[in-house]
Design a protein around this motif. Structure first.
Motif, PDB file in Angstrom:
ATOM      1  N   HIS A 133       0.856  -1.182   0.000  1.00 16.36           N
ATOM      2  CA  HIS A 133       0.000   0.000   0.000  1.00 16.36           C
ATOM      3  C   HIS A 133       0.891   1.230   0.000  1.00 16.36           C
ATOM      4  N   TYR A 134       0.700   2.111  -0.978  1.00 13.09           N
ATOM      5  CA  TYR A 134       1.642   3.210  -1.201  1.00 13.09           C
ATOM      6  C   TYR A 134       1.828   4.073   0.046  1.00 13.09           C
ATOM      7  N   LYS A 135       0.744   4.498   0.644  1.00  8.50           N
ATOM      8  CA  LYS A 135       0.832   5.393   1.799  1.00  8.50           C
ATOM      9  C   LYS A 135       1.508   4.701   2.976  1.00  8.50           C
ATOM     10  N   THR A 136       1.202   3.425   3.184  1.00 11.99           N
ATOM     11  CA  THR A 136       1.810   2.670   4.285  1.00 11.99           C
ATOM     12  C   THR A 136       3.311   2.536   4.085  1.00 11.99           C
ATOM     13  N   LEU A 137       3.741   2.156   2.891  1.00 13.07           N
ATOM     14  CA  LEU A 137       5.167   1.984   2.625  1.00 13.07           C
ATOM     15  C   LEU A 137       5.914   3.318   2.655  1.00 13.07           C
ATOM     16  N   LYS A 138       5.278   4.363   2.178  1.00 11.18           N
ATOM     17  CA  LYS A 138       5.923   5.687   2.177  1.00 11.18           C
ATOM     18  C   LYS A 138       6.152   6.200   3.601  1.00 11.18           C
ATOM     19  N   SER A 139       5.305   5.773   4.548  1.00  9.59           N
ATOM     20  CA  SER A 139       5.433   6.245   5.915  1.00  9.59           C
ATOM     21  C   SER A 139       6.740   5.807   6.570  1.00  9.59           C
ATOM     22  N   PHE A 140       7.419   4.779   6.036  1.00  3.27           N
ATOM     23  CA  PHE A 140       8.711   4.363   6.572  1.00  3.27           C
ATOM     24  C   PHE A 140       9.809   5.380   6.263  1.00  3.27           C
ATOM     25  N   ASP A 141       9.603   6.188   5.231  1.00  2.00           N
ATOM     26  CA  ASP A 141      10.541   7.244   4.840  1.00  2.00           C
ATOM     27  C   ASP A 141      11.924   6.686   4.488  1.00  2.00           C
ATOM     28  N   ILE A 142      11.940   5.513   3.847  1.00  2.00           N
ATOM     29  CA  ILE A 142      13.204   4.919   3.400  1.00  2.00           C
ATOM     30  C   ILE A 142      13.102   4.478   1.937  1.00  2.00           C
ATOM     31  N   GLY A 143      12.101   5.012   1.221  1.00  2.00           N
ATOM     32  CA  GLY A 143      11.938   4.664  -0.190  1.00  2.00           C
ATOM     33  C   GLY A 143      11.303   3.324  -0.429  1.00  2.00           C
ATOM     34  N   LEU A 144      10.663   2.759   0.593  1.00  2.00           N
ATOM     35  CA  LEU A 144      10.082   1.428   0.446  1.00  2.00           C
ATOM     36  C   LEU A 144       8.929   1.410  -0.551  1.00  2.00           C
ATOM     37  N   GLN A 145       8.269   2.568  -0.764  1.00  2.64           N
ATOM     38  CA  GLN A 145       7.152   2.644  -1.703  1.00  2.64           C
ATOM     39  C   GLN A 145       7.609   2.431  -3.147  1.00  2.64           C
ATOM     40  N   LYS A 146       8.909   2.451  -3.388  1.00  2.78           N
ATOM     41  CA  LYS A 146       9.411   2.270  -4.748  1.00  2.78           C
ATOM     42  C   LYS A 146       9.223   0.847  -5.260  1.00  2.78           C
ATOM     43  N   ILE A 147       8.862  -0.080  -4.383  1.00  4.85           N
ATOM     44  CA  ILE A 147       8.617  -1.440  -4.855  1.00  4.85           C
ATOM     45  C   ILE A 147       7.314  -1.525  -5.644  1.00  4.85           C
ATOM     46  N   ILE A 148       6.450  -0.516  -5.520  1.00  2.89           N
ATOM     47  CA  ILE A 148       5.188  -0.497  -6.276  1.00  2.89           C
ATOM     48  C   ILE A 148       5.473   0.044  -7.672  1.00  2.89           C
ATOM     49  N   PRO A 149       5.171  -0.706  -8.737  1.00  2.00           N
ATOM     50  CA  PRO A 149       5.528  -0.282 -10.102  1.00  2.00           C
ATOM     51  C   PRO A 149       4.583   0.780 -10.653  1.00  2.00           C
ATOM     52  N   LEU A 150       4.864   2.033 -10.363  1.00  4.04           N
ATOM     53  CA  LEU A 150       4.029   3.139 -10.836  1.00  4.04           C
ATOM     54  C   LEU A 150       4.553   3.752 -12.125  1.00  4.04           C
ATOM     55  N   GLY A 151       5.611   3.190 -12.670  1.00  2.39           N
ATOM     56  CA  GLY A 151       6.192   3.689 -13.904  1.00  2.39           C
ATOM     57  C   GLY A 151       7.618   3.180 -14.026  1.00  2.39           C
ATOM     58  N   THR A 152       7.908   2.396 -15.059  1.00  2.00           N
ATOM     59  CA  THR A 152       9.236   1.805 -15.203  1.00  2.00           C
ATOM     60  C   THR A 152       9.727   1.957 -16.634  1.00  2.00           C
ATOM     61  N   GLY A 153      11.020   1.662 -16.826  1.00  2.00           N
ATOM     62  CA  GLY A 153      11.599   1.684 -18.162  1.00  2.00           C
ATOM     63  C   GLY A 153      11.575   3.070 -18.782  1.00  2.00           C
ATOM     64  N   ILE A 154      11.271   3.134 -20.071  1.00  2.04           N
ATOM     65  CA  ILE A 154      11.260   4.420 -20.768  1.00  2.04           C
ATOM     66  C   ILE A 154      10.108   5.303 -20.304  1.00  2.04           C
ATOM     67  N   PHE A 155       9.145   4.709 -19.599  1.00  2.00           N
ATOM     68  CA  PHE A 155       8.018   5.470 -19.082  1.00  2.00           C
ATOM     69  C   PHE A 155       8.114   5.673 -17.572  1.00  2.00           C
ATOM     70  N   ALA A 156       9.337   5.675 -17.046  1.00  5.83           N
ATOM     71  CA  ALA A 156       9.512   5.861 -15.599  1.00  5.83           C
ATOM     72  C   ALA A 156       8.971   7.210 -15.145  1.00  5.83           C
ATOM     73  N   PHE A 157       8.959   8.187 -16.051  1.00  8.23           N
ATOM     74  CA  PHE A 157       8.514   9.536 -15.677  1.00  8.23           C
ATOM     75  C   PHE A 157       7.033   9.576 -15.280  1.00  8.23           C
ATOM     76  N   VAL A 158       6.230   8.587 -15.703  1.00  9.99           N
ATOM     77  CA  VAL A 158       4.795   8.646 -15.388  1.00  9.99           C
ATOM     78  C   VAL A 158       4.530   8.385 -13.912  1.00  9.99           C
ATOM     79  N   LYS A 159       5.550   7.899 -13.171  1.00  6.57           N
ATOM     80  CA  LYS A 159       5.331   7.704 -11.736  1.00  6.57           C
ATOM     81  C   LYS A 159       5.035   9.026 -11.054  1.00  6.57           C
ATOM     82  N   TYR A 160       5.555  10.125 -11.610  1.00 10.12           N
ATOM     83  CA  TYR A 160       5.270  11.440 -11.028  1.00 10.12           C
ATOM     84  C   TYR A 160       3.826  11.851 -11.287  1.00 10.12           C
ATOM     85  N   VAL A 161       3.260  11.413 -12.403  1.00  8.27           N
ATOM     86  CA  VAL A 161       1.836  11.647 -12.665  1.00  8.27           C
ATOM     87  C   VAL A 161       1.008  10.873 -11.645  1.00  8.27           C
ATOM     88  N   ASN A 162       1.395   9.619 -11.398  1.00 15.72           N
ATOM     89  CA  ASN A 162       0.666   8.809 -10.421  1.00 15.72           C
ATOM     90  C   ASN A 162       0.801   9.370  -9.010  1.00 15.72           C
TER      91      ASN A 162
END
Length: 616
Positions: free
Chosen positions: A331-360
């Motif tokens: 869960h994005y909010k739960t993982l982000k609360s650790f403040d160690i980048g753990l939310q990065k395991i959620i694939p919100l944008g990868t490869g050549i489209f990594a920039f779309v994670k900022y849209v998400n």
């Protein structure tokens, strides 16, 4: 739809298809790696457990002895000989969200259940279950012999409830010297998915080799099938890790069988589609890690990992290394609360489209969370989210329709130019640009809006299949919005399509074809690519989207319906074609000043035209 609009949408489609195939190509090397994975798995296979003195006596009396029994009889358990046998005893620590059963065999978690979740078939969701799972420290039986703590019996302390409702239990692995022992201490806070795990070593420096300044933590994890679609689960079964300087990376289990992580690590995580188990270094960092993986040919096992994590050991007589173990949802909010980048395991944008994670992260997730705060039906939330997104891109959509209207008005004049120049494409291009310039028409007016919508489309492609909030949430005929909706399961597999029929995908395809048919008069019907590609692309996507999350195909279907309605309303009631034609004619009469860039462009076009005429 004008030519540039078609080109824009084709580019969008090609990029989207390429992105999908990029994510799915990970499966290609699985067969080639199988032999190597099997050999690694055999080398890392957990030792046959020593159960108790009764089983040992039975084995010695009649049957053949396994290696562990032979080691015991020959005295190879060394200083841990008293811990070689015992009776298995379990202790449970639980709170509102997790239930953990600990065993004195290895002093480790034997089962971990997430109380708020079920598997796809309604069974309790177990993140840890079965003898394959191990959390073990290598311990020296003597100066030349090493054992795994998972094979030994610990002495269990009494469970305690500390301040704030924290529940705790300690397991001690005794040696033949009361001044030397290994202790594991576990604590569980109320409402938390995190287990505090402290490795406490006392006097081990006396039996460790004199130059050893580390301890090896062996972590074996097996991911069992939890979701409806095993193929999709394996695509999302990954090992993620964060290095010392916040550099995150990962690999997929069916893509590689071995990874050596040689730098210091903040955390290592074994990720499933919607859940993960993560070991987090609290004070000091892990020195390094060595990860082997295996994907068994089993319908119930998604993947297996064999991870050896090296932890620093300063050889102090009383040494502790605290670790946090996260057993919980992605869960994005739960993982982000650790403040160690753990939310990065959620694939919100990868490869050549990594920039779309900022849209998400910046738009989609906040709006989704806001709507889910007071609306419980996720189908309604997707509808409202779709309307919000369409309002967000409304200026680009309107500009695209205006550009289409202008091109439609200019179509008779463009057709005249085509007839005039015939095969002289260079001459036709020069005169067409002059026509566009005199009429005040931007030839990219229909293309750019389509490309600007690409980040939204790809962001949705990443967001919906990764959102645990949609897991097992039903809407209309879809029983689970996080996986495909099937109205008919086929007894056979259709190549490039599958063995089921997704109604949302069919509706998405039909509405895409309606859009193409609606805009047929605005394309170059003499060009086969322009004429048929708008119809071919939806058919190509049919097989790809048939396996994707129902939330995603429902969103695309709904977006197509809104596009059809918008086009009809804008073309029928908002855009005045006669007024646009009159405005274009007025623009033609106005004197146009040329920029230096335009002059150079016309000069180049003129030279090319002269060269072409000389060749003729």
């Amino acid at each position: 739809m004008d030519r540039n609009s078609v080109i824009g949408f084709l580019l969008l489609g090609v990029l989207l298809v390429g992105y999908i195939f990029y994510n799915q190509k990970q499966q290609a090397g699985a067969a080639r790696e199988k032999a190597r994975q099997d050999s690694i798995a055999e080398l890392n296979k957990p030792k046959t457990p020593v159960t108790d003195t009764a089983s040992l006596a039975a084995a010695a009396a009649g049957g053949p002895l396994d290696s562990a029994h032979q080691a015991l009889l020959s005295g190879e358990f060394g200083v841990f000989a008293t811990a070689a046998t015992g009776n298995v005893q379990n202790t449970v620590l639980e709170n509102d969200v997790v239930k953990i059963t600990f065993s004195n065999k290895g002093g480790q978690p034997s089962t971990v259940q997430l109380k708020d979740y079920k598997t796809y078939d309604g069974a309790p969701l177990m993140l840890v279950q079965g003898s394959f799972n191990r959390l073990s420290v290598e311990v020296p039986a003597s100066l030349t012999k090493v054992l795994n703590s998972a094979d030994l019996f610990f002495t269990a302390g009494q469970p305690q409830e500390l301040a704030g409702g924290v529940k705790s239990i300690a397991y001690r692995l005794n040696t033949n010297n009361p001044a030397s022992y290994l202790e594991f201490i576990y604590s569980l806070k109320p409402g938390s998915y995190v287990v505090d795990y402290t490795i406490h070593a006392v006097g081990l420096q006396n039996i460790l080799p004199g130059n050893q300044n580390y301890l090896n933590l062996q972590w074996n994890a097996q991911d069992d099938k939890q979701e409806h679609d095993m193929q999709n689960e394996r695509l999302n079964n990954q090992v993620h890790y964060m290095f010392e300087h916040d550099k995150h990376d990962y690999f997929t289990l069916n893509r590689t069988s071995h990874e050596k992580l040689e730098n210091k690590l903040k955390w290592v995580s074994v990720k499933q589609q919607f859940f993960s188990t993560t070991l987090i270094a609290k004070n000091e960092l892990f020195n390094n890690a060595d990860v082997n993986t295996k994907v068994p040919e089993s319908p119930n096992i998604v993947g297996q990992t064999f991870t050896t994590i090296q932890i620093p050991y300063n050889r102090a007589n009383d040494y502790s290394f605290p670790v946090e173990i996260y057993y919980g949802p992605n869960h994005y909010k739960t993982l982000k609360s650790f403040d160690i980048g753990l939310q990065k395991i959620i694939p919100l944008g990868t490869g050549i489209f990594a920039f779309v994670k900022y849209v998400n992260i910046g738009i989609i997730i906040p709006v989704f969370n806001f709507l889910s705060g007071f609306i419980k039906n996720y189908g309604i939330i997707i509808i409202l989210l779709t309307i919000f997104i369409r309002l967000l891109i409304a200026p680009f959509t309107y500009q695209s329709y205006v550009s289409q209207a202008k091109m439609k008005v200019l179509k008779p004049e463009i057709d005249e130019l085509k007839a005039k120049f015939g095969d002289d494409q260079q001459g036709f291009g020069v005169e067409q640009m002059k026509l566009f310039k005199s009429a005040g028409v931007n030839p990219l007016g229909g293309c750019l809006p389509a490309l600007l919508q690409l980040p939204i489309l790809v962001a949705m492609y990443s967001f919906f299949p990764s959102s645990i909030e949609l897991r097992q949430e039903s809407f209309l005929w879809a029983k689970d919005l996080s996986t495909y909706d099937s109205i008919l399961n086929l007894p056979f597999n259709i190549p490039f399509y599958g063995n089921h029929v997704s109604l949302f995908t069919i509706l998405m395809t039909i509405t895409s074809l309606i859009l193409a048919f609606y805009n047929r008069g605005m394309t170059d019907q003499s060009n086969p690519v322009m004429k048929y590609m708008p119809y071919i692309m939806p058919i190509m996507l049919l097989g790809i989207f048939n396996r994707l999350a129902a939330a995603l195909t429902f969103y695309y279907f709904l977006s197509n319906v809104i596009s059809i309605l918008l086009q009809w309303v804008i073309q029928k009631f908002i855009i005045n074609h006669d007024k646009i034609h009159a405005q274009i004619q007025e623009n033609k009469k106005k004197p146009k000043s040329k920029s230096k860039w335009q002059e150079r462009l016309e000069e180049v076009q003129k030279r090319q035209q002269e060269i072409q005429q000389k060749k003729k």
